[in-house]
Design a protein around this motif. Structure first.
Motif: not given
Length: 88
Positions: A56-78
């Motif tokens: 992640a490029e945004n791991v230091q920004t917790i809100e953005r990293f949380g968004y990336e986590i959410g998007q990953h799981f929604i896309n991967r397990y849609s």
């Protein structure tokens, strides 16, 4: 993981993050028919977070990293996850 340079020596350090991934979706058969094929294993979630944190490029920004986590799981397990649940 971040790069840390001190006294001319490069190294790495890790910050600790506690995360909880709660998926909403069609998981009923894991209870009603003992069919765990729809369940995302705990180790899969843990290992995915480790990989995402390293990439992640945004791991230091917790809100953005949380968004990336959410998007990953929604896309991967849609096929089974309809949303990421937010508990307060």
């Amino acid at each position: 993981m971040s790069e840390h340079i001190q006294g001319g020596l490069a190294g790495t350090f890790k910050d600790t993050l506690t995360a909880q991934v709660l998926l909403d979706g069609k998981f009923e058969t894991s209870y009603t028919e003992a069919d765990n094929s729809v369940v995302v294993p705990t180790d899969t979630v843990k290992n995915t977070l480790y990989v995402l944190a390293q990439k992640a490029e945004n791991v230091q920004t917790i809100e953005r990293f949380g968004y990336e986590i959410g998007q990953h799981f929604i896309n991967r397990y849609s096929d089974r996850a309809e949303s990421i649940r937010r508990d307060q």
